[in-house]
Scaffold this motif. Structure first.
Motif, PDB file in Angstrom:
ATOM      1  N   SER A 113     -44.297  -8.777   6.815  1.00 27.90           N
ATOM      2  CA  SER A 113     -44.255 -10.047   7.447  1.00 27.90           C
ATOM      3  C   SER A 113     -45.484 -10.578   7.947  1.00 27.90           C
ATOM      4  CB  SER A 113     -43.424  -9.822   8.929  1.00 27.90           C
ATOM      5  OG  SER A 113     -43.227 -10.914   9.587  1.00 27.90           O
ATOM      6  N   ASP A 114     -45.676 -11.781   8.120  1.00 29.44           N
ATOM      7  CA  ASP A 114     -46.719 -12.698   8.646  1.00 29.44           C
ATOM      8  C   ASP A 114     -46.532 -12.253  10.289  1.00 29.44           C
ATOM      9  OD1 ASP A 114     -48.925 -14.219   9.155  1.00 29.44           O
ATOM     10  OD2 ASP A 114     -47.666 -15.867   9.346  1.00 29.44           O
ATOM     11  N   CYS A 115     -47.568 -12.424  10.952  1.00 25.62           N
ATOM     12  CA  CYS A 115     -47.344 -12.291  12.403  1.00 25.62           C
ATOM     13  C   CYS A 115     -47.306 -13.746  13.253  1.00 25.62           C
ATOM     14  CB  CYS A 115     -48.464 -11.591  13.079  1.00 25.62           C
ATOM     15  SG  CYS A 115     -48.370 -11.155  14.796  1.00 25.62           S
ATOM     16  N   ASP A 116     -48.320 -14.352  13.050  1.00 29.85           N
ATOM     17  CA  ASP A 116     -48.532 -15.752  14.094  1.00 29.85           C
ATOM     18  C   ASP A 116     -47.506 -16.821  13.247  1.00 29.85           C
ATOM     19  OD1 ASP A 116     -50.605 -15.042  15.615  1.00 29.85           O
ATOM     20  OD2 ASP A 116     -51.897 -14.885  13.949  1.00 29.85           O
ATOM     21  N   GLY A 117     -46.488 -17.236  14.221  1.00 26.09           N
ATOM     22  CA  GLY A 117     -45.817 -18.121  13.774  1.00 26.09           C
ATOM     23  C   GLY A 117     -44.571 -17.327  13.356  1.00 26.09           C
ATOM     24  N   VAL A 118     -44.372 -16.166  13.128  1.00 26.26           N
ATOM     25  CA  VAL A 118     -43.285 -15.488  12.684  1.00 26.26           C
ATOM     26  C   VAL A 118     -42.813 -14.541  13.528  1.00 26.26           C
ATOM     27  CG1 VAL A 118     -42.449 -14.051  10.687  1.00 26.26           C
ATOM     28  CG2 VAL A 118     -43.800 -15.634  10.011  1.00 26.26           C
ATOM     29  N   ILE A 119     -43.526 -13.528  13.908  1.00 30.29           N
ATOM     30  CA  ILE A 119     -43.293 -12.620  14.899  1.00 30.29           C
ATOM     31  C   ILE A 119     -43.564 -13.252  16.456  1.00 30.29           C
ATOM     32  CG2 ILE A 119     -43.730 -10.437  15.836  1.00 30.29           C
ATOM     33  CD1 ILE A 119     -44.163  -9.401  12.963  1.00 30.29           C
ATOM     34  N   VAL A 120     -44.860 -13.747  16.351  1.00 34.21           N
ATOM     35  CA  VAL A 120     -44.979 -14.376  17.961  1.00 34.21           C
ATOM     36  C   VAL A 120     -45.350 -16.020  17.789  1.00 34.21           C
ATOM     37  CG1 VAL A 120     -46.004 -12.282  18.948  1.00 34.21           C
ATOM     38  CG2 VAL A 120     -47.462 -13.797  17.449  1.00 34.21           C
ATOM     39  N   ALA A 156     -58.121 -14.657  24.931  1.00 35.91           N
ATOM     40  CA  ALA A 156     -57.708 -14.465  26.282  1.00 35.91           C
ATOM     41  C   ALA A 156     -56.292 -14.886  26.510  1.00 35.91           C
ATOM     42  CB  ALA A 156     -58.753 -15.086  27.247  1.00 35.91           C
ATOM     43  N   LEU A 157     -55.884 -16.027  26.162  1.00 32.17           N
ATOM     44  CA  LEU A 157     -54.657 -16.730  26.226  1.00 32.17           C
ATOM     45  C   LEU A 157     -53.487 -15.906  25.362  1.00 32.17           C
ATOM     46  CD1 LEU A 157     -53.229 -19.083  27.398  1.00 32.17           C
ATOM     47  CD2 LEU A 157     -53.770 -20.389  25.142  1.00 32.17           C
ATOM     48  N   LEU A 158     -54.048 -15.620  24.362  1.00 31.78           N
ATOM     49  CA  LEU A 158     -52.767 -15.097  23.488  1.00 31.78           C
ATOM     50  C   LEU A 158     -52.332 -13.561  23.996  1.00 31.78           C
ATOM     51  CD1 LEU A 158     -53.887 -15.344  19.859  1.00 31.78           C
ATOM     52  CD2 LEU A 158     -52.255 -16.696  21.185  1.00 31.78           C
ATOM     53  N   ALA A 159     -53.239 -12.863  24.726  1.00 33.41           N
ATOM     54  CA  ALA A 159     -53.183 -11.687  25.349  1.00 33.41           C
ATOM     55  C   ALA A 159     -52.329 -11.502  26.526  1.00 33.41           C
ATOM     56  CB  ALA A 159     -54.534 -11.164  25.870  1.00 33.41           C
ATOM     57  N   THR A 160     -52.288 -12.950  27.130  1.00 32.35           N
ATOM     58  CA  THR A 160     -51.548 -12.874  28.371  1.00 32.35           C
ATOM     59  C   THR A 160     -50.126 -13.864  28.178  1.00 32.35           C
ATOM     60  OG1 THR A 160     -52.933 -14.891  29.068  1.00 32.35           O
ATOM     61  CG2 THR A 160     -53.508 -12.689  30.008  1.00 32.35           C
ATOM     62  N   ASP A 161     -50.221 -14.949  27.245  1.00 37.41           N
ATOM     63  CA  ASP A 161     -49.139 -15.920  27.228  1.00 37.41           C
ATOM     64  C   ASP A 161     -48.439 -16.124  26.029  1.00 37.41           C
ATOM     65  OD1 ASP A 161     -50.633 -16.683  29.547  1.00 37.41           O
ATOM     66  OD2 ASP A 161     -50.580 -18.749  29.072  1.00 37.41           O
ATOM     67  N   VAL A 162     -48.786 -15.216  24.843  1.00 37.81           N
ATOM     68  CA  VAL A 162     -47.788 -15.401  23.504  1.00 37.81           C
ATOM     69  C   VAL A 162     -46.627 -14.698  24.087  1.00 37.81           C
ATOM     70  CG1 VAL A 162     -48.724 -13.113  22.640  1.00 37.81           C
ATOM     71  CG2 VAL A 162     -48.034 -15.262  21.364  1.00 37.81           C
ATOM     72  N   GLN A 163     -45.679 -15.439  23.271  1.00 35.34           N
ATOM     73  CA  GLN A 163     -44.317 -15.095  23.459  1.00 35.34           C
ATOM     74  C   GLN A 163     -43.782 -14.549  21.948  1.00 35.34           C
ATOM     75  OE1 GLN A 163     -42.487 -14.316  26.349  1.00 35.34           O
ATOM     76  NE2 GLN A 163     -44.622 -14.900  27.470  1.00 35.34           N
ATOM     77  N   ALA A 180     -49.014  -8.414   7.921  1.00 31.30           N
ATOM     78  CA  ALA A 180     -50.197  -8.952   7.097  1.00 31.30           C
ATOM     79  C   ALA A 180     -50.421 -10.383   7.498  1.00 31.30           C
ATOM     80  CB  ALA A 180     -49.929  -8.979   5.615  1.00 31.30           C
ATOM     81  N   SER A 181     -51.704 -10.331   7.983  1.00 30.46           N
ATOM     82  CA  SER A 181     -52.011 -11.510   8.909  1.00 30.46           C
ATOM     83  C   SER A 181     -53.316 -12.178   8.795  1.00 30.46           C
ATOM     84  CB  SER A 181     -51.818 -11.195  10.435  1.00 30.46           C
ATOM     85  OG  SER A 181     -52.558 -12.414  11.303  1.00 30.46           O
ATOM     86  N   ASN A 182     -53.734 -13.343   8.839  1.00 30.40           N
ATOM     87  CA  ASN A 182     -55.268 -13.812   9.152  1.00 30.40           C
ATOM     88  C   ASN A 182     -55.897 -13.558  10.244  1.00 30.40           C
ATOM     89  OD1 ASN A 182     -55.607 -14.705   6.426  1.00 30.40           O
ATOM     90  ND2 ASN A 182     -55.335 -16.895   6.696  1.00 30.40           N
ATOM     91  N   SER A 183     -55.304 -12.906  11.238  1.00 25.65           N
ATOM     92  CA  SER A 183     -55.909 -12.762  12.333  1.00 25.65           C
ATOM     93  C   SER A 183     -56.750 -11.532  12.353  1.00 25.65           C
ATOM     94  CB  SER A 183     -54.621 -12.411  13.642  1.00 25.65           C
ATOM     95  OG  SER A 183     -53.856 -13.452  13.891  1.00 25.65           O
ATOM     96  N   SER A 241     -52.101  -6.418  19.330  1.00 31.92           N
ATOM     97  CA  SER A 241     -51.848  -7.102  20.692  1.00 31.92           C
ATOM     98  C   SER A 241     -50.848  -7.548  20.523  1.00 31.92           C
ATOM     99  CB  SER A 241     -52.976  -7.585  21.245  1.00 31.92           C
ATOM    100  OG  SER A 241     -52.471  -8.390  22.373  1.00 31.92           O
ATOM    101  N   SER A 242     -50.503  -8.654  19.470  1.00 35.18           N
ATOM    102  CA  SER A 242     -49.561  -9.400  19.171  1.00 35.18           C
ATOM    103  C   SER A 242     -48.218  -8.698  19.013  1.00 35.18           C
ATOM    104  CB  SER A 242     -49.570 -10.535  18.363  1.00 35.18           C
ATOM    105  OG  SER A 242     -50.823 -11.495  18.667  1.00 35.18           O
ATOM    106  N   ILE A 243     -48.258  -7.410  18.028  1.00 29.40           N
ATOM    107  CA  ILE A 243     -47.115  -6.745  17.811  1.00 29.40           C
ATOM    108  C   ILE A 243     -46.802  -6.081  19.136  1.00 29.40           C
ATOM    109  CG2 ILE A 243     -46.786  -4.800  16.408  1.00 29.40           C
ATOM    110  CD1 ILE A 243     -46.692  -7.529  14.787  1.00 29.40           C
ATOM    111  N   ASP A 244     -47.550  -5.744  19.796  1.00 32.62           N
ATOM    112  CA  ASP A 244     -47.357  -4.932  20.857  1.00 32.62           C
ATOM    113  C   ASP A 244     -46.413  -5.805  21.913  1.00 32.62           C
ATOM    114  OD1 ASP A 244     -47.475  -2.491  22.780  1.00 32.62           O
ATOM    115  OD2 ASP A 244     -48.680  -3.710  23.945  1.00 32.62           O
TER     116      ASP A 244
END
Length: 230
Positions: free
Chosen positions: A9-16, A80-87, A106-109, A116-119
């Motif tokens: 899975s991609d992460c940004d836009g798929v998982i978060v 900083a924003l993603l660490a606190t606000d991403v859903q 697998a991500s371009n991040s 952090s996003s997966i967590d």
């Protein structure tokens, strides 16, 4: 058709649901140099690309040069924003927990942002460290490198991998790696008609809700079993 042995899975836009946040910060930063309406038009369809590539595109299009530290400062604000606000994308965790396949992301991040996003999505144990990021390969998406690294590391031939992606950049990367793809169009940043764009790039199926993912994966696997039995 080869049997599916690995879900990637991609992460940004798929998982978060992160793309909408990173886009907002990018637009705010670039609007110092470019009129907002012109900037919005120039950025259309760029999601999924690496931020340095987007900055280069804007510099060329508007014949300008941003400060040397623009990217690093932008990255600091974004992280900083993603660490606190991403859903998490609604239904993503339950869907990925339900599917009975090994899972890689697998991500371009960068890797630390990916972790952090997966967590934050509650999937750290499910993913079990199988994270593959742009800073682990020579070339980011749309090159196939990160998907090929995931397959090689997991010991699965690319043709036996099924990918979930939201962006044309990611779909191109997965298809160039020789993988089948499910397109996802349910994140906040997705424009109308995006499903048609993904279909033109050769995705196997398109879903608009992550709760549809388990049944879609099951249907693809059932289809390959039926083909094998003919």
């Amino acid at each position: 058709m080869p049997t599916i042995e690995l879900l990637i899975s991609d992460c940004d836009g798929v998982i978060v649901d992160s793309e909408i946040l990173t886009h907002r910060i990018l637009v705010d930063a670039l609007s110092v140099y470019v009129r907002r309406d012109e900037l919005d038009a120039a950025l259309e369809g760029t999601f999924g690309l690496m931020v340095p590539d987007i900055i280069t595109l804007i510099e060329k299009r508007f014949d300008l040069e941003v400060p040397a530290d623009f990217d690093s400062k932008l990255r600091e604000r974004t992280e900083a924003l993603l660490a606190t606000d991403v859903q998490a994308i609604p239904g993503a965790r339950d869907a990925l927990m339900t599917i009975d396949l090994p899972l890689a992301v697998a991500s371009n991040s960068r890797r630390h942002n990916l972790a952090s996003s997966i967590d934050r999505a509650g999937l750290t144990e499910r993913v079990a460290g199988n994270l593959f990021s742009s800073d682990m390969v020579p070339n980011p998406k749309p090159a196939p490198d990160v998907y090929l690294l995931a397959a090689e590391t997991m010991g699965v031939p690319p043709g036996h991998c099924l990918v979930v992606e939201d962006s044309p950049t990611g779909v191109l990367a997965a298809r160039r790696a020789g993988m089948r793809v499910i397109g996802f169009t349910g994140a906040s940043h997705i424009p109308p008609g995006h499903d048609a764009v993904l279909r033109e790039l050769g995705v196997t199926a398109v879903i608009n809700d992550m709760r549809e993912l388990p049944a879609t994966v099951t249907a693809i696997m059932a289809g390959q079993s039926a083909s094998a039995g003919k």
